[in-house]
Design an enzyme around this catalytic site. Sequence first.
Site, PDB file in Angstrom:
ATOM      1  CB  ILE A 133      -1.003   0.043   1.186  1.00 41.21           C
ATOM      2  CG1 ILE A 133      -0.326  -0.315   2.522  1.00 41.21           C
ATOM      3  CG2 ILE A 133      -2.201  -0.826   0.921  1.00 41.21           C
ATOM      4  CD1 ILE A 133      -1.241  -0.228   3.716  1.00 41.21           C
ATOM      5  CE  LYS A 184      10.552   1.087  -2.650  1.00 41.60           C
ATOM      6  NZ  LYS A 184      11.359   1.607  -1.579  1.00 41.60           N
ATOM      7  N   GLY A 221      12.237   4.193   4.307  1.00 44.56           N
ATOM      8  CA  GLY A 221      12.767   3.090   5.095  1.00 44.56           C
ATOM      9  C   GLY A 221      12.411   1.726   4.538  1.00 44.56           C
ATOM     10  N   GLY A 222      11.378   1.636   3.737  1.00 43.72           N
ATOM     11  CA  GLY A 222      10.938   0.342   3.221  1.00 43.72           C
ATOM     12  C   GLY A 222       9.488   0.387   2.761  1.00 43.72           C
ATOM     13  CB  VAL A 265       3.519   0.563   4.124  1.00 39.76           C
ATOM     14  CG1 VAL A 265       2.366   0.335   5.096  1.00 39.76           C
ATOM     15  CG2 VAL A 265       4.529   1.545   4.717  1.00 39.76           C
ATOM     16  CG  ASP A 306       9.279  13.343   8.545  1.00 38.07           C
ATOM     17  OD1 ASP A 306       9.316  14.331   7.788  1.00 38.07           O
ATOM     18  OD2 ASP A 306       9.421  12.177   8.144  1.00 38.07           O
TER      19      ASP A 306
HETATM   20  N1  LIG Z   1      -0.927   2.609   8.995  1.00 39.75           N
HETATM   21  C1  LIG Z   1      -1.118   2.786   7.684  1.00 39.75           C
HETATM   22  N2  LIG Z   1      -2.315   2.534   7.118  1.00 39.75           N
HETATM   23  C2  LIG Z   1      -2.491   2.730   5.780  1.00 39.75           C
HETATM   24  N3  LIG Z   1      -1.545   3.171   4.942  1.00 39.75           N
HETATM   25  C3  LIG Z   1      -0.327   3.437   5.447  1.00 39.75           C
HETATM   26  C4  LIG Z   1      -0.040   3.248   6.835  1.00 39.75           C
HETATM   27  N4  LIG Z   1       1.249   3.597   7.064  1.00 39.75           N
HETATM   28  C5  LIG Z   1       1.731   3.990   5.868  1.00 39.75           C
HETATM   29  N5  LIG Z   1       0.801   3.887   4.897  1.00 39.75           N
HETATM   30  C6  LIG Z   1       0.954   4.229   3.465  1.00 39.75           C
HETATM   31  O1  LIG Z   1       2.267   3.903   3.065  1.00 39.75           O
HETATM   32  C7  LIG Z   1       2.926   5.072   2.561  1.00 39.75           C
HETATM   33  C8  LIG Z   1       4.398   4.990   2.894  1.00 39.75           C
HETATM   34  O2  LIG Z   1       4.541   5.179   4.292  1.00 39.75           O
HETATM   35  P1  LIG Z   1       5.940   5.393   4.988  1.00 39.75           P
HETATM   36  O3  LIG Z   1       5.641   5.809   6.388  1.00 39.75           O
HETATM   37  O4  LIG Z   1       6.786   4.182   4.797  1.00 39.75           O
HETATM   38  O5  LIG Z   1       6.673   6.518   4.161  1.00 39.75           O
HETATM   39  P2  LIG Z   1       6.342   8.039   3.887  1.00 39.75           P
HETATM   40  O6  LIG Z   1       5.905   8.715   5.154  1.00 39.75           O
HETATM   41  O7  LIG Z   1       5.395   8.144   2.714  1.00 39.75           O
HETATM   42  O8  LIG Z   1       7.739   8.595   3.418  1.00 39.75           O
HETATM   43  P3  LIG Z   1       9.102   8.698   4.245  1.00 39.75           P
HETATM   44  O9  LIG Z   1       9.574   7.319   4.515  1.00 39.75           O
HETATM   45  O10 LIG Z   1       9.985   9.450   3.335  1.00 39.75           O
HETATM   46  O11 LIG Z   1       8.785   9.442   5.517  1.00 39.75           O
HETATM   47  C9  LIG Z   1       2.183   6.250   3.187  1.00 39.75           C
HETATM   48  O12 LIG Z   1       2.315   7.393   2.410  1.00 39.75           O
HETATM   49  C10 LIG Z   1       0.767   5.732   3.240  1.00 39.75           C
HETATM   50  O13 LIG Z   1       0.137   5.925   1.986  1.00 39.75           O
END
Ligand SMILES: Nc1ncnc2c1ncn2[C@@H]1O[C@H](COP(=O)(O)OP(=O)(O)OP(=O)(O)O)[C@@H](O)[C@H]1O
Length: 324
Positions: A76, A78, A81-82, A84, A192
């Site tokens: 869903i 990325k 860090g990796g 999701v 952040d």
């Molecule tokens: N708990 C969650 N429920 C639903 N979707 C999620 C959840 N956590 C993350 N996501 C989805 O995954 C995406 C990637 O999340 P992640 O926290 O890995 O990175 P990011 O915040 O987009 O970027 P960065 O790692 O640069 O901070 C998010 O933008 C969101 O769309």
Amino acid sequence: MKGKKLLGLKLDVPAQETPVDKFLTASGTFKDGELRLNQRGLQLISEETGDETQSTNLKVEDVQLSMDDLEMIQVIGKGSGGVVQLVRHKWVGTFYALKGIQMNIQESFRKQIVQELKINQATQNPHIVLCHQSFYHNGVIYLVLEYMDRGSVVDIIKQVKTILEPYLAVLCKQVLEGLLYLHHERHVIHRDIKPSNLLVNHNGEVKITDFGVSAVLASSMGQRDTFVGTYNYMAPERISGSSYDYKSDIWSLGLVILECAIGRFPYIPSEGEGWLSFYELLEAIVDQPPPSAPADQFSPEFCSFISSWYAKHSSLKLHMLLPP
Ligand SMILES: Nc1ncnc2c1ncn2[C@@H]1O[C@H](COP(=O)(O)OP(=O)(O)OP(=O)(O)O)[C@@H](O)[C@H]1O
């Protein structure tokens, strides 16, 4: 580049990465003082001797999850860090967002992440995404997060282009309540706040995610490719290297709210050709007057809310922004 005020900008060159197995015991466990993280999750070593026969009313979250319990549904998102993934508990059917964090980073950052996980799991508030558990599997730390089924504010802006003032008021109030909790009860700065870290569910609830862990990852990555995304919403005092505190989160939220209102990142390059460099953008944030809401498109209340937000972000108290 003029860049006078950017002298304090810290761009740490990442030190030589050390293989993950150097920090693992033979059983594949991270140890940092009293904290232990392995396939069975994050534990305080002193807790392990507790009487496990006492609990009578176990919920699925009370039982340590492992990869074997979870069925992968789809990716869903990325982040830096990796990946999701949406996962389902095989036996109970509950959905979670499983966030993987690659641990091929320096030991000091790994230790910080394990510490942050401890804070994450102790954090419970209706406006903070719940981190049910975490466990370590094949070189990756996994966070079992509450699944927010409408994605992030980035997804919402992509769909609707701009968010109308009444909805923005609701969004803003919820995020401020989450920040109030983090700042005043947990005494942590998020560091952040940005659209992808504000998640939404089908009940219209908005929750803050990614505190602590993502800030550690951001600093561990220095100037790698993810740097731009991470630092766009930074308050000027953070960019210029001055001391910053809880109010820096408020600055970032102001920028996010304005972005949601106008449908684009509020800073635009003067030439209209895109930023020549990332540093040009940082310089604009430090040197230019803060962006404002166009008076011909928004209510006077919204315009004054945004301008007072920026003007006073260094002196505002959170509860002054919240409606009674
Ligand atoms: N708990 C969650 N429920 C639903 N979707 C999620 C959840 N956590 C993350 N996501 C989805 O995954 C995406 C990637 O999340 P992640 O926290 O890995 O990175 P990011 O915040 O987009 O970027 P960065 O790692 O640069 O901070 C998010 O933008 C969101 O769309």
